[in-house]
Enzyme design. Structure first.
Site, PDB file in Angstrom:
ATOM      1  N   GLU A   1      -0.973 -23.004  52.993  1.00  0.00           N
ATOM      2  CA  GLU A   1      -1.851 -23.691  52.112  1.00  0.00           C
ATOM      3  C   GLU A   1      -0.826 -24.786  51.232  1.00  0.00           C
ATOM      4  O   GLU A   1      -0.133 -24.411  50.523  1.00  0.00           O
ATOM      5  CB  GLU A   1      -2.785 -23.226  51.140  1.00  0.00           C
ATOM      6  CG  GLU A   1      -3.507 -22.194  51.717  1.00  0.00           C
ATOM      7  CD  GLU A   1      -4.866 -22.120  50.769  1.00  0.00           C
ATOM      8  OE1 GLU A   1      -5.959 -22.150  51.299  1.00  0.00           O
ATOM      9  OE2 GLU A   1      -4.668 -21.662  49.531  1.00  0.00           O
TER      10      GLU A   1
ATOM     11  N   TRP B   1     -14.259 -19.171  47.013  1.00  0.00           N
ATOM     12  CA  TRP B   1     -15.200 -19.903  46.118  1.00  0.00           C
ATOM     13  C   TRP B   1     -14.637 -20.397  44.953  1.00  0.00           C
ATOM     14  O   TRP B   1     -15.123 -21.327  43.948  1.00  0.00           O
ATOM     15  CB  TRP B   1     -16.268 -19.115  45.977  1.00  0.00           C
ATOM     16  CG  TRP B   1     -17.306 -18.700  46.862  1.00  0.00           C
ATOM     17  CD1 TRP B   1     -16.899 -19.252  48.318  1.00  0.00           C
ATOM     18  CD2 TRP B   1     -18.506 -18.057  46.883  1.00  0.00           C
ATOM     19  NE1 TRP B   1     -18.250 -18.716  49.095  1.00  0.00           N
ATOM     20  CE2 TRP B   1     -19.021 -17.880  48.358  1.00  0.00           C
ATOM     21  CE3 TRP B   1     -19.200 -17.353  46.136  1.00  0.00           C
ATOM     22  CZ2 TRP B   1     -20.216 -17.582  48.595  1.00  0.00           C
ATOM     23  CZ3 TRP B   1     -20.541 -16.960  46.384  1.00  0.00           C
ATOM     24  CH2 TRP B   1     -20.832 -16.835  47.337  1.00  0.00           C
ATOM     25  N   LYS B   2     -13.233 -19.979  44.547  1.00  0.00           N
ATOM     26  CA  LYS B   2     -12.650 -20.370  43.326  1.00  0.00           C
ATOM     27  C   LYS B   2     -13.600 -20.139  42.161  1.00  0.00           C
ATOM     28  O   LYS B   2     -14.417 -19.330  42.306  1.00  0.00           O
ATOM     29  CB  LYS B   2     -12.066 -21.881  43.484  1.00  0.00           C
ATOM     30  CG  LYS B   2     -11.303 -21.997  44.888  1.00  0.00           C
ATOM     31  CD  LYS B   2     -10.608 -23.309  44.549  1.00  0.00           C
ATOM     32  CE  LYS B   2      -9.789 -23.568  45.995  1.00  0.00           C
ATOM     33  NZ  LYS B   2      -8.922 -24.713  45.940  1.00  0.00           N
TER      34      LYS B   2
ATOM     35  N   GLY C   1     -11.689 -23.700  50.857  1.00  0.00           N
ATOM     36  CA  GLY C   1     -12.229 -23.811  49.463  1.00  0.00           C
ATOM     37  C   GLY C   1     -13.429 -24.598  49.445  1.00  0.00           C
ATOM     38  O   GLY C   1     -14.550 -24.046  49.664  1.00  0.00           O
ATOM     39  N   GLY C   2     -13.406 -25.696  49.104  1.00  0.00           N
ATOM     40  CA  GLY C   2     -14.528 -26.899  48.722  1.00  0.00           C
ATOM     41  C   GLY C   2     -15.834 -26.590  50.004  1.00  0.00           C
ATOM     42  O   GLY C   2     -17.079 -26.439  49.531  1.00  0.00           O
TER      43      GLY C   2
ATOM     44  N   SER D   1      -8.089 -28.880  52.589  1.00  0.00           N
ATOM     45  CA  SER D   1      -9.096 -29.751  52.938  1.00  0.00           C
ATOM     46  C   SER D   1      -9.697 -29.287  54.366  1.00  0.00           C
ATOM     47  O   SER D   1      -9.829 -30.509  55.321  1.00  0.00           O
ATOM     48  CB  SER D   1      -8.622 -31.282  52.797  1.00  0.00           C
ATOM     49  OG  SER D   1      -8.429 -31.395  51.489  1.00  0.00           O
TER      50      SER D   1
HETATM   51  P1  13P Z   1      -9.897 -27.022  49.745  1.00  0.00           P
HETATM   52  O1  13P Z   1     -10.576 -26.445  51.048  1.00  0.00           O
HETATM   53  O2  13P Z   1     -11.004 -27.291  48.780  1.00  0.00           O
HETATM   54  O3  13P Z   1      -9.082 -28.010  49.862  1.00  0.00           O
HETATM   55  O4  13P Z   1      -9.218 -25.700  49.155  1.00  0.00           O
HETATM   56  C1  13P Z   1      -8.254 -24.831  49.854  1.00  0.00           C
HETATM   57  C2  13P Z   1      -7.884 -23.644  49.122  1.00  0.00           C
HETATM   58  O5  13P Z   1      -7.172 -23.621  48.274  1.00  0.00           O
HETATM   59  C3  13P Z   1      -8.260 -22.511  49.692  1.00  0.00           C
HETATM   60  O6  13P Z   1      -7.755 -21.263  49.221  1.00  0.00           O
END
Ligand code: 13P
Length: 255
Positions: free
Chosen positions: A171, A14-15, A237-238, A216
């Site tokens: 990643e 979730w950052k 992430g997103g 992504s």
């Molecule tokens: P996104 O899926 O938003 O590109 O982020 C990937 C990520 O950094 C997961 O740790």
């Protein structure tokens, strides 16, 4: 989907997103749909401040709890840090170490990441070790060297045996939050490299190691990525901030 030896894993990072209320609603949405999430193991990694609340909400559910970072040190005078023992105590099973945002924005180097990996293992947490090259490194033909350097730091510090209870996430930095995903073939090439490196030390552990792809990943591209033989799920992430989208990714991994 190819038959796999390894149970697929999908982790939501979730950052630094979400109020307490938003976190609660997102978990509510995930729990409501979790029964249809398929066979993949599912982990969510909220910000530190939400871990205890989210952990209580997840109690008794099949969704596991993870943290986004951990201090390399044991509990003590380290203002602002969170120890692995504390994460284990509140019910975390996983912890992300070496995310590229920590490396790029907070100066974490391979040696520190390796120490975080060790701290996690000392307290029974499963580290999710992130590795990946920048666009300049890829364009310069340095992808393999960078990824292996990052992997080798943890491997040298902890030994191959530690990877029996660890996960590696590839990643590529250029794919994170950019909407530009690695092709399935690009991901497979690096995943095979990672597995091969562990395999040079221990074939059994290499065969059981889960290597996740992150960058992504969306419901619309997950299946083609997860169909590659060495892609065992994703670090999201997103798309992990929307229950429906994240559950669709979990279903793509679970087959
Ligand atoms: P996104 O899926 O938003 O590109 O982020 C990937 C990520 O950094 C997961 O740790």
């Amino acid at each position: 989907m190819n038959p796999k030896l390894r149970r697929p894993l999908v982790a939501g990072n979730w950052k630094m997103h979400g109020s307490r209320g938003e976190a609660g609603r997102l978990v509510g949405g995930l729990l409501a749909g979790a029964a249809g999430a398929g066979a993949a193991e599912v982990v969510i990694c909220p910000a530190f401040v939400h871990l205890a609340d989210v952990g209580r909400q997840l109690a008794g559910s099949p969704i596991a709890l993870g943290a986004q970072d951990v201090c390399a040190e044991e509990p003590g005078a380290h203002t602002g840090e969170v120890a692995a023992a504390m994460l284990a105590d509140i019910g975390c099973r996983y912890v992300i170490v070496g995310h590229s945002e920590r490396r790029a924005l907070y100066g974490e180097d391979d040696a520190l990441v390796a120490r975080k990996f060790l701290a996690a293992r000392r307290h029974g947490l499963v580290p999710v070790l992130c590795v990946g090259e920048t666009l300049a490194e890829r364009d310069g033909g340095a992808t393999a060297a960078v990824v292996l350097r990052q992997l080798d730091a943890a491997l040298a510090a902890a030994g191959a045996g530690a990877f029996e209870q660890a996960v590696v996430a590839y990643e590529p930095v250029w794919a994170i939050g950019t909407g530009r995903t690695a092709t399935p073939e690009q991901a497979q090439e690096v995943h095979a490299l990672i597995r091969g490196r562990i395999g040079e030390k221990d074939a059994r552990i290499s065969a059981s190691l889960r290597v996740l792809y992150g960058g992504s990943v969306k419901a619309g591209n997950a299946l083609e990525l997860f169909s590659m033989p060495d892609v065992d799920g994703g670090l999201i992430g997103g798309a992990s901030l929307q229950a429906g989208e994240f559950l669709a990714i979990c279903r793509a991994a679970g087959g």
